[in-house]
Design a protein around this motif. Structure first.
Motif, mmCIF file in Angstrom:
data_model
loop_
_atom_site.group_PDB
_atom_site.id
_atom_site.type_symbol
_atom_site.label_atom_id
_atom_site.label_comp_id
_atom_site.label_asym_id
_atom_site.label_seq_id
_atom_site.Cartn_x
_atom_site.Cartn_y
_atom_site.Cartn_z
ATOM 1 N N GLN A 145 0.844 -1.194 0.000
ATOM 2 C CA GLN A 145 0.000 0.000 0.000
ATOM 3 C C GLN A 145 0.883 1.248 0.000
ATOM 4 O O GLN A 145 1.801 1.378 0.807
ATOM 5 C CB GLN A 145 -0.916 0.015 1.231
ATOM 6 N N VAL A 146 0.594 2.155 -0.908
ATOM 7 C CA VAL A 146 1.368 3.394 -1.016
ATOM 8 C C VAL A 146 0.794 4.402 -0.028
ATOM 9 O O VAL A 146 -0.347 4.847 -0.178
ATOM 10 C CB VAL A 146 1.305 3.959 -2.447
ATOM 11 N N VAL A 147 1.574 4.751 0.962
ATOM 12 C CA VAL A 147 1.093 5.666 2.001
ATOM 13 C C VAL A 147 1.731 7.043 1.892
ATOM 14 O O VAL A 147 1.316 7.986 2.579
ATOM 15 C CB VAL A 147 1.346 5.089 3.406
ATOM 16 N N SER A 148 2.742 7.188 1.035
ATOM 17 C CA SER A 148 3.392 8.484 0.873
ATOM 18 C C SER A 148 4.045 8.563 -0.496
ATOM 19 O O SER A 148 4.240 7.544 -1.162
ATOM 20 C CB SER A 148 4.444 8.711 1.964
ATOM 21 N N SER A 149 4.360 9.780 -0.916
ATOM 22 C CA SER A 149 5.080 10.005 -2.168
ATOM 23 C C SER A 149 6.474 10.526 -1.858
ATOM 24 O O SER A 149 6.696 11.181 -0.839
ATOM 25 C CB SER A 149 4.338 11.025 -3.045
ATOM 26 N N LEU A 150 7.399 10.213 -2.751
ATOM 27 C CA LEU A 150 8.790 10.642 -2.597
ATOM 28 C C LEU A 150 9.176 11.557 -3.749
ATOM 29 O O LEU A 150 8.962 11.219 -4.909
ATOM 30 C CB LEU A 150 9.722 9.426 -2.573
ATOM 31 N N PHE A 151 9.741 12.700 -3.417
ATOM 32 C CA PHE A 151 10.228 13.647 -4.404
ATOM 33 C C PHE A 151 11.754 13.641 -4.351
ATOM 34 O O PHE A 151 12.351 14.262 -3.461
ATOM 35 C CB PHE A 151 9.695 15.059 -4.116
ATOM 36 N N PRO A 152 12.415 12.929 -5.268
ATOM 37 C CA PRO A 152 13.880 12.858 -5.243
ATOM 38 C C PRO A 152 14.534 14.230 -5.404
ATOM 39 O O PRO A 152 14.029 15.097 -6.113
ATOM 40 C CB PRO A 152 14.211 11.965 -6.441
ATOM 41 N N VAL A 153 15.664 14.384 -4.737
ATOM 42 C CA VAL A 153 16.427 15.631 -4.764
ATOM 43 C C VAL A 153 17.875 15.311 -5.115
ATOM 44 O O VAL A 153 18.395 14.259 -4.732
ATOM 45 C CB VAL A 153 16.364 16.339 -3.393
ATOM 46 N N GLY A 154 18.522 16.210 -5.829
ATOM 47 C CA GLY A 154 19.931 16.022 -6.153
ATOM 48 C C GLY A 154 20.148 14.816 -7.044
ATOM 49 O O GLY A 154 19.428 14.614 -8.013
ATOM 50 N N PRO A 155 21.130 13.964 -6.709
ATOM 51 C CA PRO A 155 21.460 12.830 -7.592
ATOM 52 C C PRO A 155 20.565 11.618 -7.432
ATOM 53 O O PRO A 155 20.709 10.646 -8.174
ATOM 54 C CB PRO A 155 22.890 12.488 -7.165
ATOM 55 N N THR A 156 19.637 11.628 -6.487
ATOM 56 C CA THR A 156 18.810 10.457 -6.203
ATOM 57 C C THR A 156 18.103 9.973 -7.462
ATOM 58 O O THR A 156 17.449 10.742 -8.162
ATOM 59 C CB THR A 156 17.761 10.773 -5.129
ATOM 60 N N LEU A 157 18.236 8.690 -7.735
ATOM 61 C CA LEU A 157 17.681 8.107 -8.954
ATOM 62 C C LEU A 157 16.961 6.804 -8.605
ATOM 63 O O LEU A 157 17.534 5.937 -7.943
ATOM 64 C CB LEU A 157 18.797 7.841 -9.959
ATOM 65 N N VAL A 158 15.714 6.680 -9.056
ATOM 66 C CA VAL A 158 14.892 5.521 -8.715
ATOM 67 C C VAL A 158 14.390 4.859 -9.991
ATOM 68 O O VAL A 158 13.894 5.537 -10.901
ATOM 69 C CB VAL A 158 13.688 5.926 -7.835
#
Length: 249
Positions: A53-66
């Motif tokens: 279950q998705v309970v939150s969203s992630l906003f990558p910053v800088g070099p973070t790569l998903v």
């Protein structure tokens, strides 16, 4: 995944360093900033698991790569979408909590702003701009997936590899922390094939490789090796989001 102590400079970095958040007005920012928490990911971390279950969203910053990955029988995976500082992971395009369809694996570690789904849903109801922005990102994410299908079906492995490296550079910078095996898994090919492609790129001065690292040294030359898919996606991103959230076309 470690939670970073809440500091003003950290959230300032998030709203300046993520392309979606950077389009927010001060009024829109106030709707989600109080609920956001800066978190730190390490390379290899799993941010989302399929069915979770998705309970939150992630906003990558800088070099973070998903990498949003589809898991296949036999332990193989194929990348469906690549998300960095130009986007968000998990729930941003859904309406409330929903199970994740793909696995979200961190390719390059770094920071992200984590915002609970309830706060995002409340913000979308209060701000037409935020609701519209997330719909536009949904359109771009779908276009990335559709273009990947066409690319995987018709373009050569060197073209696909060049395209992937350009997308990664846009999201994480010139230095991409990635093993050859990881790139092979993302492209759905053998490591020996990727090794030959990267050696060719390096011999032509397009990249430089080290242990678990690829550096882009000639972006223009690499662009000439990439298929048309890269330019199409860049054009579409600028058309639907751009620097304002409304598109630059």
């Amino acid at each position: 995944m470690a939670v970073i102590t809440d500091e003003l400079t950290q959230t300032d970095a998030a709203f300046a360093g993520n392309r979606l958040l950077a389009t927010f007005s001060s009024e829109a920012r106030k709707l989600i900033e109080p609920f956001g928490t800066m978190v730190e990911f390490q390379t290899g971390d799993i941010a989302l698991t399929r069915g979770e279950q998705v309970v939150s969203s992630l906003f990558p910053v800088g070099p973070t790569l998903v990498s949003m990955e589809i898991e296949l029988c036999g332990g193989r995976t194929v990348e469906a979408a690549l998300i960095g500082r130009r986007g968000a992971v998990g729930g941003i395009v859904s309406c409330g909590q929903a199970p994740a369809f793909s696995r979200a694996r961190v390719l390059v570690g770094g920071q992200a702003l984590r915002v609970p789904m309830k706060a995002l849903e409340d913000a979308k109801r209060e701000s037409p701009f935020i609701a519209n922005l997330f719909c536009r990102f949904s359109d771009y994410l779908l276009s990335q997936t559709m273009q990947s299908v066409a690319c995987n079906a018709y373009h050569s492995i060197p073209e696909r590899a060049a395209r992937w490296l350009l997308h990664a550079q846009d999201r994480t910078g010139n230095r991409i922390e990635l093993t050859q095996q990881a790139l092979a898994d993302l492209l759905g090919v053998q490591r020996t094939t990727v090794n030959a492609v990267l050696q060719s790129f390096e011999q032509d001065g397009l990249i430089a490789t080290g242990r678990g690292v690829v550096r882009i040294t000639d972006r223009e030359g690499l662009s000439q090796r990439a298929c048309e898919c890269y330019e199409r996606l860049e054009t579409h991103f600028n058309s639907v989001i751009g620097g304002t959230g409304h598109g630059d076309s």
